[in-house]
Design a protein around this motif. Sequence first.
Motif, mmCIF file in Angstrom:
data_model
loop_
_atom_site.group_PDB
_atom_site.id
_atom_site.type_symbol
_atom_site.label_atom_id
_atom_site.label_comp_id
_atom_site.label_asym_id
_atom_site.label_seq_id
_atom_site.Cartn_x
_atom_site.Cartn_y
_atom_site.Cartn_z
ATOM 1 N N ASN A 477 59.150 -17.721 -75.012
ATOM 2 C CA ASN A 477 58.119 -16.881 -75.611
ATOM 3 C C ASN A 477 57.163 -17.785 -76.387
ATOM 4 N N GLN A 498 46.667 -15.806 -78.741
ATOM 5 C CA GLN A 498 47.395 -15.369 -77.549
ATOM 6 C C GLN A 498 48.903 -15.327 -77.800
ATOM 7 N N GLN A 499 49.571 -14.472 -77.058
ATOM 8 C CA GLN A 499 51.023 -14.436 -76.969
ATOM 9 C C GLN A 499 51.403 -14.333 -75.502
ATOM 10 N N GLY A 500 52.580 -14.841 -75.157
ATOM 11 C CA GLY A 500 52.951 -14.762 -73.756
ATOM 12 C C GLY A 500 54.379 -15.188 -73.491
ATOM 13 N N ASN A 502 56.758 -17.680 -70.580
ATOM 14 C CA ASN A 502 56.705 -18.724 -69.553
ATOM 15 C C ASN A 502 58.135 -18.944 -69.063
ATOM 16 N N LYS A 540 54.351 -17.049 -65.613
ATOM 17 C CA LYS A 540 53.683 -17.242 -66.895
ATOM 18 C C LYS A 540 52.661 -16.129 -67.089
ATOM 19 N N ARG A 541 52.872 -15.338 -68.121
ATOM 20 C CA ARG A 541 51.951 -14.241 -68.454
ATOM 21 C C ARG A 541 51.510 -14.409 -69.901
ATOM 22 N N VAL A 542 50.185 -14.455 -70.109
ATOM 23 C CA VAL A 542 49.623 -14.644 -71.440
ATOM 24 C C VAL A 542 48.650 -13.510 -71.721
ATOM 25 N N ASP A 543 48.733 -12.932 -72.928
ATOM 26 C CA ASP A 543 47.855 -11.829 -73.334
ATOM 27 C C ASP A 543 47.027 -12.247 -74.535
ATOM 28 N N TYR A 552 48.208 -7.240 -78.485
ATOM 29 C CA TYR A 552 48.024 -8.264 -77.448
ATOM 30 C C TYR A 552 48.166 -7.565 -76.097
ATOM 31 N N THR A 555 45.229 -9.282 -70.629
ATOM 32 C CA THR A 555 45.785 -10.431 -69.926
ATOM 33 C C THR A 555 44.759 -11.554 -69.791
ATOM 34 N N SER A 560 47.458 -17.331 -66.660
ATOM 35 C CA SER A 560 48.620 -16.566 -66.204
ATOM 36 C C SER A 560 48.800 -16.756 -64.708
#
Length: 929
Positions: A477, A498-500, A502, A540-543, A552, A555, A560
């Motif tokens: 995270n 950002q938060q995401g 991986n 990998k997803r980043v918001d 957040y 996207t 991502s």
Amino acid sequence: MKFIFPVIFFLYALSGYAQNVTGKVVDAGTGDLMSGTIVLLIDKSDTTKVNSAYVEEDGVFQFERIKAGTYIFKTLLVGYKITTFEVGIGSENKDLGTIKIAEDLQMQDIVIAEKITRVEQNGDTTNINANAYVTNPDATAEDLVTKMPGITVQNGEVKVNGETVKKVTVDGEEFFGNDALLVLRSLPAEIVGKVQIFDRQTDQAQFTGFDDGNSQKSINIVTKPEKNNGQFGKVYAGYGTNDRYNAGLNLNSFKGKQRISVIGIANNINVQNFSAQDLTSMGASSNRAGPPGGGGSGGGPQGGGGGNSANNFLVGQQSGISTTNSIGLNYSDVWSPKLKVTASYFFNNSTNVNNSIINRQYFLNDTASTIYREDNTSKTQNYNHRISGRLEYMLDSSNSFIYIPSISFQKRNSYQNLLGVNRYITDSLLSTTANNNENRSDNYSISNNLMWRHKFAKKGRTFSANLGSTINVNEVNTTLYSDNFYTDNLVSTRLIDQQGINNTHSYSYRTNIMYTEPISKTGTLQFNYSPTYTKNDANKRVDNYNTSTGEYDSTAIYVSNQLDNYTLTQKGGIGYRYAKGKTNFMVGVDGQNVKLSSTQLFPSTSEIEKQFNNILPSAMLKIKFSDSSNIRLFYRSSTSTPGVNQLQNVIDNSNTLLLSTGNQNLKQEYTNSLFMHYGITSSKKATSSMLFLGINQTNNYIASSSFIATNDTVIENGVTINKGSQLRRPVNLDGYWNVNSFYTYGFPVSKIKSNINLNTGVSYIRTPGTINLITNISNAYALSGGLGISSNISKQVDFNVTYNASYNIVENSIRPQLNNNYFYHLATAKVNIMPYKGLVLSTEVNERLYSGLSTAFNQQFFLWNASIGYKLLKDQSLEVRVSVFDLLNQNRSIARTVTESYVQDTYTTVLTRYFMFTVTYNLKNFKAS
């Protein structure tokens, strides 16, 4: 609960002092202590019951846990008369006092005048006699082996003639898995009888007898018969200024084939125990294109150890300062004639704090060349559990099995505060970034390997099958908050919040089948087939933070990505081995087919399928010219398939000035390797020399392609690279070379009762890369040399003096005015003296010089550690010590890294001066074998 077992173990060892029989043996004429004498207690009621002991160096012997009764006491020593008398033993400890033994006059005409043989060559194995080297009474096996020709410990690695030792065994058995340095630091020098150095073949090669050249440099410690049965180790605790503390234990129980060991540490002086597997992602990772020979890198020792050495249990050069709590258990035994068992467990909890300064100069072909400076403050917390084992089962004379399981769990939290500044080479400001990163990861790894080996009735005909699987799961995270400025007048700004996640999951299944068939008395054929299937999932997803919703929930498409990667490898081939007399020759060829399939699921869908076909030849030649000299030549070819992170076409923006991404169009690397070893030993002169040459050449080398934006630039997928930022991605380029040569020569000097080791080496690395679509070739040369003098005077005087230097030349093709030569040297002197009874004086001085680095990094400094200790109790097993680390308060840690696109100098946090008071108890409870 985890500390109960070590405490019970320690109390059990101490309990052996009940109902003991002790005494001292001296020469009747001179009064000299007669160490080495064998003493016996024979039960008078049953003379088949014999207790034996060994007279130690202080002249004292001890029998343990002797039952009450009447015994016959005897002494046995070549050249001396047998002394015998009757002893009555009750329920209390008994001291037999001083026993005088007289010379046997009938043997005076027999003269034994033979020098101790130091080094012998037995086939491919180098045998070094430990009795020819003198150490302090509490020295470790590491202290002993580093006196021997060609053996060094550098940055946490054990090396023999420049080659890294992958495994250290004890009496041929596994001991603490693959952690070579931990084995040497866990064993006292006094139990070592012989050190064997050899190239360890794989389990399959050992069984089939078909030497394919795939071996690892290994050391086997042969223990002394009188020292491999009993309990030994130490417990220590220390406290010092600035609230520094250090405590630990190292306890061993050897009983026949059974070996039980417990080790543990708790400290805040940067003693980072155990292997690198327990310190995953701790500290800076090394770059494959770094300076040849390691020149220009290094720094002072980071902290003091317990007991008698300032560096006990130190593993490698880790950046920053760590607080560590670790414990390890090792067990090995032969449960039956058919079953051998080895198991180990490690726990490591560490908190690492590091402040670093990086100065990086990029190679560009115009006036826009840039200099990047980074100030980085980080904190990393790591929790790791690792369990491993090995079971060898002999079903019958024709079938055997080896099972090797391993499992590890890790939790890691890291926090980073980074300030980066890009400037033109003219010193005008280009861009800045202030980043705050936090990563919280959980991962585990499970590995299993099962081998079945079968011998047929015909000698040399064998079949073996090896089945293996590996599962790696890493879930992270991430959070990123970044303020960025991109124009000269700092008007253009960009905020990232950002938060995401991986996450990467990897599954691998492999098989290796081998069949050998003798076709003559001297020739053998080997057939092999090795299919492997690997599946890698990367998500990998980043918001982005949405100011309107306060969540957040937006996207960030450009950072991502979700990618599934499948690899199926089919490899098979044939080899021929010829062995006759002093010549051993092997030639083989494998055909390999690799099918690579990548499916992108987000942000868009696409599929890529690739297929690689390769011919992989190999060859080996060993010639034994005599019992003292031999030459070994190896040629191997190999491929390396790009990993899922290299293929994942997603941008990593954890540093917004230094972006990176993958490349779905990567091909396999193809490497040709040639190695040569030539060694000569002289048992008569006790000399040893070795010449090593290694050459590696790689086609489709996975290099780095850097784009440094001199203006705001839109790249693929509409992503903008702002002025002053750079984007790095892997690409395939030809022309990578790595050439390394090393020569070492060791010999004794009787006049000063010392051993001298000389070494020299030349290395060259050619690394291709691209910068702003222009190919740059980085050529790095290094000339290194060293001298080591280790004492062999007595147990009361022990010293080691070493000097190592490296002159490095760095050239690049597109910006020759940035070519650089730099020099690094390290001079070290360690002295341990016991001038009077239990008094112990120790000092260690390191002098380091860096020249030719960036102006602020050119430094010369001294690291001086010193201590005074005193040994207490009758057997001197208790020691109190006062020590000071970095007496002059000058400690530094500086490193240089060279790549195809930049030269970087790094300055990191280190420990500075502190004083410490330490109490150590040494346990030595041996029984004669």
